[in-house]
Design a protein around this motif. Structure first.
Motif, PDB file in Angstrom:
ATOM      1  N   ALA A 254      20.694  -4.229   0.885  1.00  0.00           N
ATOM      2  CA  ALA A 254      19.424  -3.565   1.482  1.00  0.00           C
ATOM      3  C   ALA A 254      18.450  -2.923   0.302  1.00  0.00           C
ATOM      4  N   ASP A 255      19.006  -2.899  -0.740  1.00  0.00           N
ATOM      5  CA  ASP A 255      18.066  -2.263  -1.679  1.00  0.00           C
ATOM      6  C   ASP A 255      17.245  -3.327  -2.219  1.00  0.00           C
ATOM      7  N   LYS A 256      18.047  -4.489  -2.484  1.00  0.00           N
ATOM      8  CA  LYS A 256      17.401  -5.652  -2.944  1.00  0.00           C
ATOM      9  C   LYS A 256      16.308  -6.274  -2.048  1.00  0.00           C
ATOM     10  N   ALA A 257      16.586  -5.998  -0.604  1.00  0.00           N
ATOM     11  CA  ALA A 257      15.572  -6.528   0.315  1.00  0.00           C
ATOM     12  C   ALA A 257      14.388  -5.515   0.317  1.00  0.00           C
ATOM     13  N   LYS A 258      14.659  -4.259   0.185  1.00  0.00           N
ATOM     14  CA  LYS A 258      13.467  -3.678   0.006  1.00  0.00           C
ATOM     15  C   LYS A 258      12.548  -3.913  -1.227  1.00  0.00           C
ATOM     16  N   MET A 259      13.309  -4.343  -2.327  1.00  0.00           N
ATOM     17  CA  MET A 259      12.484  -4.590  -3.460  1.00  0.00           C
ATOM     18  C   MET A 259      11.559  -6.027  -3.228  1.00  0.00           C
ATOM     19  N   GLU A 260      12.205  -6.955  -2.213  1.00  0.00           N
ATOM     20  CA  GLU A 260      11.633  -7.885  -1.894  1.00  0.00           C
ATOM     21  C   GLU A 260      10.324  -7.574  -1.062  1.00  0.00           C
ATOM     22  N   GLU A 261      10.608  -6.762  -0.111  1.00  0.00           N
ATOM     23  CA  GLU A 261       9.418  -6.165   0.849  1.00  0.00           C
ATOM     24  C   GLU A 261       8.265  -5.818  -0.092  1.00  0.00           C
ATOM     25  N   GLU A 262       8.627  -5.007  -1.253  1.00  0.00           N
ATOM     26  CA  GLU A 262       7.423  -4.377  -1.931  1.00  0.00           C
ATOM     27  C   GLU A 262       6.671  -5.622  -2.519  1.00  0.00           C
ATOM     28  N   LYS A 263       7.433  -6.599  -3.046  1.00  0.00           N
ATOM     29  CA  LYS A 263       6.988  -7.564  -3.816  1.00  0.00           C
ATOM     30  C   LYS A 263       5.955  -8.556  -2.999  1.00  0.00           C
ATOM     31  N   TYR A 264       6.630  -8.845  -1.726  1.00  0.00           N
ATOM     32  CA  TYR A 264       5.744  -9.521  -0.726  1.00  0.00           C
ATOM     33  C   TYR A 264       4.409  -8.642  -0.446  1.00  0.00           C
ATOM     34  N   ASN A 265       4.524  -7.623  -0.266  1.00  0.00           N
ATOM     35  CA  ASN A 265       3.417  -6.765   0.326  1.00  0.00           C
ATOM     36  C   ASN A 265       2.376  -6.716  -0.967  1.00  0.00           C
ATOM     37  N   ALA A 266       2.802  -6.286  -2.153  1.00  0.00           N
ATOM     38  CA  ALA A 266       1.999  -6.702  -3.226  1.00  0.00           C
ATOM     39  C   ALA A 266       1.473  -8.033  -3.401  1.00  0.00           C
ATOM     40  N   GLU A 267       1.712  -9.065  -3.108  1.00  0.00           N
ATOM     41  CA  GLU A 267       1.213 -10.391  -3.273  1.00  0.00           C
ATOM     42  C   GLU A 267       0.389 -10.646  -2.269  1.00  0.00           C
ATOM     43  N   GLY A 268       0.787 -10.155  -0.947  1.00  0.00           N
ATOM     44  CA  GLY A 268      -0.142 -10.038   0.035  1.00  0.00           C
ATOM     45  C   GLY A 268      -1.549  -9.413  -0.269  1.00  0.00           C
ATOM     46  N   GLU A 269      -1.585  -8.354  -0.624  1.00  0.00           N
ATOM     47  CA  GLU A 269      -2.818  -7.418  -1.037  1.00  0.00           C
ATOM     48  C   GLU A 269      -3.614  -8.079  -2.155  1.00  0.00           C
ATOM     49  N   LYS A 270      -2.667  -8.616  -3.165  1.00  0.00           N
ATOM     50  CA  LYS A 270      -3.476  -9.459  -4.063  1.00  0.00           C
ATOM     51  C   LYS A 270      -4.203 -10.632  -3.676  1.00  0.00           C
ATOM     52  N   ARG A 271      -3.293 -11.354  -2.753  1.00  0.00           N
ATOM     53  CA  ARG A 271      -4.286 -12.610  -2.342  1.00  0.00           C
ATOM     54  C   ARG A 271      -5.321 -12.325  -1.534  1.00  0.00           C
ATOM     55  N   SER A 272      -5.253 -11.036  -0.930  1.00  0.00           N
ATOM     56  CA  SER A 272      -6.333 -10.873   0.151  1.00  0.00           C
ATOM     57  C   SER A 272      -7.802 -10.241  -0.659  1.00  0.00           C
ATOM     58  N   GLY A 273      -7.407 -10.020  -2.060  1.00  0.00           N
ATOM     59  CA  GLY A 273      -8.507  -9.355  -2.686  1.00  0.00           C
ATOM     60  C   GLY A 273      -8.569  -8.060  -2.458  1.00  0.00           C
ATOM     61  N   GLY A 274      -7.781  -7.141  -2.081  1.00  0.00           N
ATOM     62  CA  GLY A 274      -7.592  -5.730  -1.552  1.00  0.00           C
ATOM     63  C   GLY A 274      -8.339  -5.631  -0.136  1.00  0.00           C
ATOM     64  N   LYS A 275      -8.690  -6.763   0.641  1.00  0.00           N
ATOM     65  CA  LYS A 275      -9.339  -6.592   1.686  1.00  0.00           C
ATOM     66  C   LYS A 275      -8.535  -6.473   2.948  1.00  0.00           C
ATOM     67  N   ALA A 276      -7.233  -6.936   2.779  1.00  0.00           N
ATOM     68  CA  ALA A 276      -6.459  -6.371   3.782  1.00  0.00           C
ATOM     69  C   ALA A 276      -5.216  -5.816   3.319  1.00  0.00           C
ATOM     70  N   VAL A 277      -4.565  -4.705   4.262  1.00  0.00           N
ATOM     71  CA  VAL A 277      -3.527  -4.201   3.940  1.00  0.00           C
ATOM     72  C   VAL A 277      -2.436  -4.099   4.949  1.00  0.00           C
ATOM     73  N   ARG A 278      -1.231  -3.890   4.800  1.00  0.00           N
ATOM     74  CA  ARG A 278      -0.102  -4.066   5.901  1.00  0.00           C
ATOM     75  C   ARG A 278       0.119  -3.070   6.620  1.00  0.00           C
ATOM     76  N   ALA A 279       0.162  -2.964   7.865  1.00  0.00           N
ATOM     77  CA  ALA A 279       0.148  -1.743   8.741  1.00  0.00           C
ATOM     78  C   ALA A 279       1.639  -0.893   8.232  1.00  0.00           C
ATOM     79  N   ILE A 280       1.424   0.248   8.271  1.00  0.00           N
ATOM     80  CA  ILE A 280       2.362   1.099   7.868  1.00  0.00           C
ATOM     81  C   ILE A 280       3.355   1.505   9.040  1.00  0.00           C
ATOM     82  N   ARG A 281       4.673   1.074   8.943  1.00  0.00           N
ATOM     83  CA  ARG A 281       5.687   1.267   9.786  1.00  0.00           C
ATOM     84  C   ARG A 281       6.029   2.864   9.965  1.00  0.00           C
ATOM     85  N   MET A 282       6.151   3.212  11.152  1.00  0.00           N
ATOM     86  CA  MET A 282       6.569   4.814  11.379  1.00  0.00           C
ATOM     87  C   MET A 282       8.061   5.002  11.580  1.00  0.00           C
ATOM     88  N   ASN A 283       8.849   3.947  11.756  1.00  0.00           N
ATOM     89  CA  ASN A 283      10.189   4.312  11.954  1.00  0.00           C
ATOM     90  C   ASN A 283      11.101   3.577  11.060  1.00  0.00           C
TER      91      ASN A 283
END
Length: 407
Positions: free
Chosen positions: A378-407
């Motif tokens: 589970a901890d490894k999956a969370k690290m992967e989550e952070e990595k993919y999220n950072a890559e998504g923001e990088k590829r969008s040039g900071g113009k897109a952000v991932r919706a924050i989950r509330m649960n």
């Protein structure tokens, strides 16, 4: 000479500061409600209250960009006694929050000082023009929220009154009352009476339940409503109404209270009678949700495979469908089935090119690994989550952000 120069500079600063302050709304320095009431009575003005909190972003936007406008200040300083309260920290603010039923921030309230009754209310933040128009309406005893309520309760039912009243209720975020008023009027109309441009506008703005009489009348008289409002507009409203009702059912979980089986059956029956491109996906969601409610997770997985086999989703809806249902496995005690879900997540992650979608999938994977007792995984999956999220923001040039989950 030097002292004289310093004095001139100081005086200029004072004058400039006073001039800058006068350009916007001048709020009372006192926080004592009794003193505000006394001043408003003396000046025979309504009281304008900015109900805010320290953490509210839209409140800060109003304070820095709207209240400071010269045209806004000219109007509000002339028409109202203006006061601001932190609804969580100011003593009288806490009291007024309950008195005036402030439930969201920012809320802008206009109060009659003689009765201490709200005559108009606006919830949310908008432009300077939006606020100025609201101020004008607040001063109109026939068309502010209080005046419209009195006219409605006296029996007036003109289309103009209903349109104004429903708009005021919506602005005040009085959703329950808004729905009741719209339903009372629209539910009394026959098929011939309801098909007008004005009634369509009332339906579009105030009715969202596809099982309600007005929406059913729209469906039954679809061709006539196309003529009145246009096919694209009518179809868009129907699609959003139906999808909203489907989401309410598919996202239901046991902790949400008693499930309405009759409504579910009625909605399925309605959808089975319609022919829109989004209907197969909506029905698939409802069918799969039934397995989730029953705790039949094997049946759920089979239902999901059937839906993907026939490609019933459109416009990226399959991602939401997949995650909502696959995460239901967090309630499954069969580790083999949970692992099946984990493997499916990995397969979908490998197929998608959307890095935010990959991040969301890793979030789901972490939940299921935790369910199966694999905390390291589970901890490894969370690290992967952070990595993919950072890559998504990088590829969008900071113009897109991932919706924050509330649960």
């Amino acid at each position: 000479m030097k002292k004289l120069f310093v004095l001139i500079v100081l005086m200029a600063g004072i004058v400039w500061g006073a001039e800058a302050q006068s350009k916007g709304i001048t709020f009372e320095q006192t926080k004592e409600w009794k003193k505000v009431l006394k001043k408003a009575k003396k000046e025979k003005k309504l009281i304008f209250i900015d109900c805010y909190t320290s953490w509210c972003g839209p409140c800060k936007m109003l304070s820095s960009q709207v209240f400071t406008r010269e045209d806004v200040g000219n109007q509000f300083n002339a028409d109202f006694v203006n006061v601001k309260y932190d609804m969580e920290k100011d003593a009288d603010g806490v009291m007024l929050k309950d008195k005036f039923e402030v439930k969201a921030f920012p809320t802008l309230v206009f109060v009659d000082p003689n009765t201490q009754q709200v005559v108009h209310k606006m919830v949310g933040a908008g432009s300077a023009e939006w606020l100025m128009e609201g101020g004008k309406i607040a001063k109109d005893p026939q068309n502010n929220l209080s005046g419209l309520t009195k006219r409605y309760e006296a029996g007036e039912r003109t289309t103009d009154l209903l349109s104004r009243y429903l708009t005021a209720l919506s602005s005040a975020y009085m959703q329950e009352k808004q729905g009741a008023v719209a339903a009372e009027y629209l539910n009394a109309l026959s098929d011939d009476e309801i098909v007008t441009k004005d009634n369509w506008e009332l339906i579009k703005k105030n009715v969202s339940d596809p099982l309600s009489k007005p929406i059913r009348q729209v469906i039954a008289n679809i061709g006539r409503f196309y003529e009145v409002a246009g096919k694209e507009v009518v179809d868009y409203k129907l699609e959003n109404s139906i999808k909203g009702a489907v989401a309410e059912i598919t996202y239901w979980r046991s902790g949400n209270g008693e499930f309405d089986e009759a409504r579910n059956a009625e909605l399925i029956k309605l959808l089975q009678s319609l022919d829109y491109a989004f209907i197969p996906g909506a029905l698939a969601s409802l069918y799969t949700a039934e397995y989730v409610r029953k705790g039949d997770y094997k049946g759920m997985l089979n239902s999901m495979r059937e839906a993907f086999k026939y490609n019933v989703f459109r416009n990226g809806e399959e991602q939401m469908y997949f995650q909502n249902n696959i995460e239901a496995l967090a309630g499954c005690d069969d580790k083999t089935l949970v692992q099946e879900g984990i493997d499916w997540i990995d397969a979908r992650c490998a197929q998608t090119k959307d890095y935010f979608a990959k991040a969301n999938l890793m979030n789901s994977k972490a939940r299921l690994l935790t369910k199966n007792g694999d905390t390291l995984g589970a901890d490894k999956a969370k690290m992967e989550e952070e990595k993919y999220n950072a890559e998504g923001e990088k590829r969008s040039g900071g113009k897109a952000v991932r919706a924050i989950r509330m649960n």
